[in-house]
Design a protein around this motif. Structure first.
Motif, PDB file in Angstrom:
ATOM      1  N   ILE A  18       0.836  -1.195   0.000  1.00 50.56           N
ATOM      2  CA  ILE A  18       0.000   0.000   0.000  1.00 50.56           C
ATOM      3  C   ILE A  18       0.873   1.248   0.000  1.00 50.56           C
ATOM      4  O   ILE A  18       1.897   1.303   0.681  1.00 50.56           O
ATOM      5  CB  ILE A  18      -0.981   0.005   1.205  1.00 50.56           C
ATOM      6  N   ILE A  19       0.485   2.219  -0.808  1.00 47.78           N
ATOM      7  CA  ILE A  19       1.130   3.537  -0.878  1.00 47.78           C
ATOM      8  C   ILE A  19       0.062   4.590  -1.147  1.00 47.78           C
ATOM      9  O   ILE A  19      -1.001   4.265  -1.670  1.00 47.78           O
ATOM     10  CB  ILE A  19       2.207   3.608  -1.996  1.00 47.78           C
ATOM     11  N   PRO A  20       0.315   5.857  -0.811  1.00 48.73           N
ATOM     12  CA  PRO A  20       1.400   6.374   0.010  1.00 48.73           C
ATOM     13  C   PRO A  20       0.900   6.464   1.438  1.00 48.73           C
ATOM     14  O   PRO A  20      -0.045   7.218   1.721  1.00 48.73           O
ATOM     15  CB  PRO A  20       1.646   7.753  -0.590  1.00 48.73           C
ATOM     16  N   LEU A  21       1.473   5.731   2.350  1.00 49.16           N
ATOM     17  CA  LEU A  21       0.937   5.620   3.705  1.00 49.16           C
ATOM     18  C   LEU A  21       1.804   6.391   4.689  1.00 49.16           C
ATOM     19  O   LEU A  21       3.012   6.134   4.790  1.00 49.16           O
ATOM     20  CB  LEU A  21       0.858   4.149   4.120  1.00 49.16           C
ATOM     21  N   SER A  22       1.188   7.333   5.389  1.00 44.72           N
ATOM     22  CA  SER A  22       1.912   8.074   6.427  1.00 44.72           C
ATOM     23  C   SER A  22       2.115   7.181   7.641  1.00 44.72           C
ATOM     24  O   SER A  22       1.190   6.486   8.082  1.00 44.72           O
ATOM     25  CB  SER A  22       1.125   9.330   6.839  1.00 44.72           C
ATOM     26  N   TYR A  72       0.869  -2.510  10.340  1.00 47.74           N
ATOM     27  CA  TYR A  72       1.480  -2.711   9.026  1.00 47.74           C
ATOM     28  C   TYR A  72       2.939  -3.119   9.181  1.00 47.74           C
ATOM     29  O   TYR A  72       3.548  -2.924  10.240  1.00 47.74           O
ATOM     30  CB  TYR A  72       1.429  -1.423   8.184  1.00 47.74           C
ATOM     31  N   THR A  73       3.494  -3.656   8.112  1.00 49.57           N
ATOM     32  CA  THR A  73       4.936  -3.834   7.996  1.00 49.57           C
ATOM     33  C   THR A  73       5.467  -2.652   7.199  1.00 49.57           C
ATOM     34  O   THR A  73       5.079  -2.453   6.044  1.00 49.57           O
ATOM     35  CB  THR A  73       5.270  -5.147   7.260  1.00 49.57           C
ATOM     36  N   TRP A  74       6.343  -1.878   7.814  1.00 46.06           N
ATOM     37  CA  TRP A  74       6.838  -0.655   7.175  1.00 46.06           C
ATOM     38  C   TRP A  74       8.110  -0.985   6.395  1.00 46.06           C
ATOM     39  O   TRP A  74       9.151  -1.290   6.985  1.00 46.06           O
ATOM     40  CB  TRP A  74       7.093   0.416   8.237  1.00 46.06           C
ATOM     41  N   ILE A  75       8.010  -0.938   5.076  1.00 43.79           N
ATOM     42  CA  ILE A  75       9.124  -1.376   4.230  1.00 43.79           C
ATOM     43  C   ILE A  75      10.180  -0.292   4.089  1.00 43.79           C
ATOM     44  O   ILE A  75      11.350  -0.508   4.407  1.00 43.79           O
ATOM     45  CB  ILE A  75       8.608  -1.829   2.853  1.00 43.79           C
ATOM     46  N   ALA A  76       9.789   0.880   3.601  1.00 40.30           N
ATOM     47  CA  ALA A  76      10.772   1.949   3.394  1.00 40.30           C
ATOM     48  C   ALA A  76      10.068   3.278   3.180  1.00 40.30           C
ATOM     49  O   ALA A  76       8.986   3.319   2.578  1.00 40.30           O
ATOM     50  CB  ALA A  76      11.660   1.642   2.184  1.00 40.30           C
ATOM     51  N   PRO A  77      10.679   4.377   3.635  1.00 34.72           N
ATOM     52  CA  PRO A  77      10.130   5.710   3.337  1.00 34.72           C
ATOM     53  C   PRO A  77      10.418   6.088   1.897  1.00 34.72           C
ATOM     54  O   PRO A  77      11.490   5.784   1.371  1.00 34.72           O
ATOM     55  CB  PRO A  77      10.870   6.618   4.319  1.00 34.72           C
ATOM     56  N   ILE A  78       9.455   6.743   1.260  1.00 33.17           N
ATOM     57  CA  ILE A  78       9.630   7.195  -0.120  1.00 33.17           C
ATOM     58  C   ILE A  78       9.919   8.694  -0.164  1.00 33.17           C
ATOM     59  O   ILE A  78      10.751   9.156  -0.933  1.00 33.17           O
ATOM     60  CB  ILE A  78       8.378   6.888  -0.969  1.00 33.17           C
ATOM     61  N   ALA A 124      -3.930  10.931   7.010  1.00 36.73           N
ATOM     62  CA  ALA A 124      -3.265  11.292   8.255  1.00 36.73           C
ATOM     63  C   ALA A 124      -3.651  12.690   8.721  1.00 36.73           C
ATOM     64  O   ALA A 124      -3.542  12.996   9.918  1.00 36.73           O
ATOM     65  CB  ALA A 124      -1.750  11.217   8.077  1.00 36.73           C
ATOM     66  N   GLN A 125      -4.146  13.519   7.781  1.00 34.69           N
ATOM     67  CA  GLN A 125      -4.524  14.883   8.159  1.00 34.69           C
ATOM     68  C   GLN A 125      -5.627  14.893   9.211  1.00 34.69           C
ATOM     69  O   GLN A 125      -5.678  15.783  10.058  1.00 34.69           O
ATOM     70  CB  GLN A 125      -4.992  15.672   6.928  1.00 34.69           C
ATOM     71  N   VAL A 126      -6.517  13.915   9.148  1.00 36.63           N
ATOM     72  CA  VAL A 126      -7.614  13.849  10.122  1.00 36.63           C
ATOM     73  C   VAL A 126      -7.045  13.712  11.527  1.00 36.63           C
ATOM     74  O   VAL A 126      -7.395  14.469  12.444  1.00 36.63           O
ATOM     75  CB  VAL A 126      -8.563  12.675   9.806  1.00 36.63           C
ATOM     76  N   GLY A 127      -6.156  12.741  11.711  1.00 35.10           N
ATOM     77  CA  GLY A 127      -5.566  12.519  13.025  1.00 35.10           C
ATOM     78  C   GLY A 127      -4.730  13.690  13.502  1.00 35.10           C
ATOM     79  O   GLY A 127      -4.721  14.019  14.699  1.00 35.10           O
ATOM     80  N   PRO A 147       2.598  28.460   6.481  1.00 32.97           N
ATOM     81  CA  PRO A 147       3.857  27.717   6.587  1.00 32.97           C
ATOM     82  C   PRO A 147       3.560  26.226   6.770  1.00 32.97           C
ATOM     83  O   PRO A 147       2.458  25.847   7.165  1.00 32.97           O
ATOM     84  CB  PRO A 147       4.511  28.304   7.846  1.00 32.97           C
ATOM     85  N   SER A 148       4.548  25.397   6.494  1.00 37.78           N
ATOM     86  CA  SER A 148       4.398  23.973   6.773  1.00 37.78           C
ATOM     87  C   SER A 148       4.239  23.788   8.276  1.00 37.78           C
ATOM     88  O   SER A 148       5.077  24.246   9.063  1.00 37.78           O
ATOM     89  CB  SER A 148       5.631  23.209   6.275  1.00 37.78           C
ATOM     90  N   LEU A 149       3.156  23.110   8.669  1.00 36.30           N
ATOM     91  CA  LEU A 149       2.856  22.963  10.095  1.00 36.30           C
ATOM     92  C   LEU A 149       2.928  21.521  10.581  1.00 36.30           C
ATOM     93  O   LEU A 149       2.842  21.263  11.784  1.00 36.30           O
ATOM     94  CB  LEU A 149       1.458  23.537  10.394  1.00 36.30           C
ATOM     95  N   ALA A 150       3.079  20.575   9.665  1.00 38.13           N
ATOM     96  CA  ALA A 150       3.186  19.167  10.053  1.00 38.13           C
ATOM     97  C   ALA A 150       3.890  18.411   8.947  1.00 38.13           C
ATOM     98  O   ALA A 150       3.815  18.784   7.776  1.00 38.13           O
ATOM     99  CB  ALA A 150       1.803  18.564  10.319  1.00 38.13           C
ATOM    100  N   SER A 151       4.572  17.361   9.335  1.00 39.88           N
ATOM    101  CA  SER A 151       5.304  16.567   8.353  1.00 39.88           C
ATOM    102  C   SER A 151       5.350  15.113   8.804  1.00 39.88           C
ATOM    103  O   SER A 151       5.568  14.834   9.980  1.00 39.88           O
ATOM    104  CB  SER A 151       6.733  17.115   8.209  1.00 39.88           C
ATOM    105  N   THR A 152       5.095  14.200   7.866  1.00 40.07           N
ATOM    106  CA  THR A 152       5.239  12.774   8.149  1.00 40.07           C
ATOM    107  C   THR A 152       5.894  12.107   6.949  1.00 40.07           C
ATOM    108  O   THR A 152       5.798  12.585   5.822  1.00 40.07           O
ATOM    109  CB  THR A 152       3.886  12.078   8.413  1.00 40.07           C
TER     110      THR A 152
END
Length: 249
Positions: free
Chosen positions: A85-89, A98-104, A138-141, A199-204
Motif C-alpha cells: 500500500i502507498i502512500p501511507l503516512s 502494518y509492515t513498514w518497508i521503506a520511506p519514499i 493522516a490529516q484527520v488525526g 507555513p508547513s505545520l506538520a510533516s510525516t
C-alpha cells in the motif's frame, strides 16, 4: 490491470534491471491522489507511485494496482497477507498494524485558503469553522491531536473537489500535503484566484507498507531496491518531475 513500470520516463526505464516474474502479481493498493499517486496519467504514476513501481520492476515483480476507497484499502491491507500500500503516512495509530518497508518521501502539510494565511494550528483552530481534509488520511488525526473538533473537520471523499469547495466558501480552508494542493489547484478552473498557503505545520514520512503478515524476503528485496534508487538519485528525479509551481506567500 497488471502493471510493470512503462518507459514513461527514459531515465527510469534505463535503470530498471529486473525482469518480469512469472509468479502471481503482487497487489499494490493506491488511491488516485495526484501528484503522489496517479492511476490514469500519460506521464507516469506519481511521485510515490513511480518510485515504488520502479523498485518492484527491479526485483522482477509484476504488480496489480488496486483502486479502492482509501479507508477500505487500509483495512484490507492491514488484515491481508503480502499486500502493498502507498502512500501511507507512518503515524502512531498505524504503527503496529502494518509492515513498514521503506520511506519514499517526506510530506509537508499546510493550510490553504483564499484569505490571509494562518501561521499556527492555534490560529487555524480559532479562525476556521470548516477545514477540508481527505477522508482516511493522516490529516484527520493530525487535526484531532491539535484540538480541532469533529464539527470543524470536514472529511472529503475521493472525487470531491476541494478547490471547488474552497472557491464556493463551503470550506474555510483546506489542510493537506503541499504538493497535492498545488497540483490540484493548478489543474482546476479556479487557478486564477489567489490561493494562499500557511507555513508547513506538520510533516510525516510517506512509506511503502505491507500487510502485517508480509513475506520477509519480499520486504528485504523491496527495501534494498528503494534504498538503491534513493542512493543513485533516481528517486529524487522521479519525484521532481511532478513538483508544481509555488504560490505567493
Amino acid at each position: 490491470m497488471f502493471v510493470v513500470p512503462k518507459p514513461l520516463r527514459l531515465l527510469a526505464a534505463l535503470l530498471i534491471v529486473g525482469t518480469t516474474s512469472a509468479n502471481e502479481p503482487i497487489k499494490l493498493y493506491m488511491p488516485d491522489a495526484p501528484p503522489l499517486t496517479l492511476h490514469h496519467y500519460v506521464g507516469g504514476h506519481g511521485m510515490v507511485g513511480d518510485v515504488v513501481l520502479t523498485a518492484l520492476a527491479r526485483i522482477g515483480k509484476l504488480t496489480h494496482i488496486v483502486a479502492e476507497p482509501w479507508p477500505r484499502a487500509q483495512i484490507r491491507v492491514a488484515k491481508g497477507k503480502d499486500m502493498l500500500i502507498i502512500p501511507l503516512s507512518r503515524t502512531p495509530e498505524r504503527e503496529n498494524i502494518y509492515t513498514w518497508i521503506a520511506p519514499i518521501m517526506e510530506l509537508e502539510r499546510a493550510f490553504f485558503s483564499l484569505d490571509e494565511p494562518v501561521t499556527s494550528f492555534a490560529q487555524a483552530r480559532q479562525r476556521y469553522r470548516r477545514v477540508g481534509v481527505g477522508m482516511g488520511t493522516a490529516q484527520v488525526g493530525i487535526l484531532q491531536r491539535e484540538g480541532f473538533s469533529n464539527e470543524q473537520i470536514v472529511q472529503l471523499k475521493l472525487g470531491e473537489n476541494p478547490a471547488h469547495l474552497l472557491s464556493l466558501g463551503r470550506i474555510d480552508a483546506w489542510f493537506t500535503g503541499i504538493p497535492e494542493a498545488l497540483y490540484i489547484w493548478e489543474a482546476s478552473a479556479y487557478r486564477e484566484q489567489n490561493l494562499r498557503q500557511s507555513p508547513s505545520l506538520a510533516s510525516t514520512g510517506l512509506y511503502l507498507a505491507c500487510s502485517r503478515d508480509c513475506d520477509a524476503q519480499l520486504v528485504e528485496q523491496l527495501r534494498n531496491a528503494i534504498n538503491q534508487l534513493e542512493h543513485e538519485g533516481v528517486s529524487l528525479l522521479l519525484r521532481q518531475a511532478y513538483l508544481p509551481l509555488q504560490p505567493d506567500p
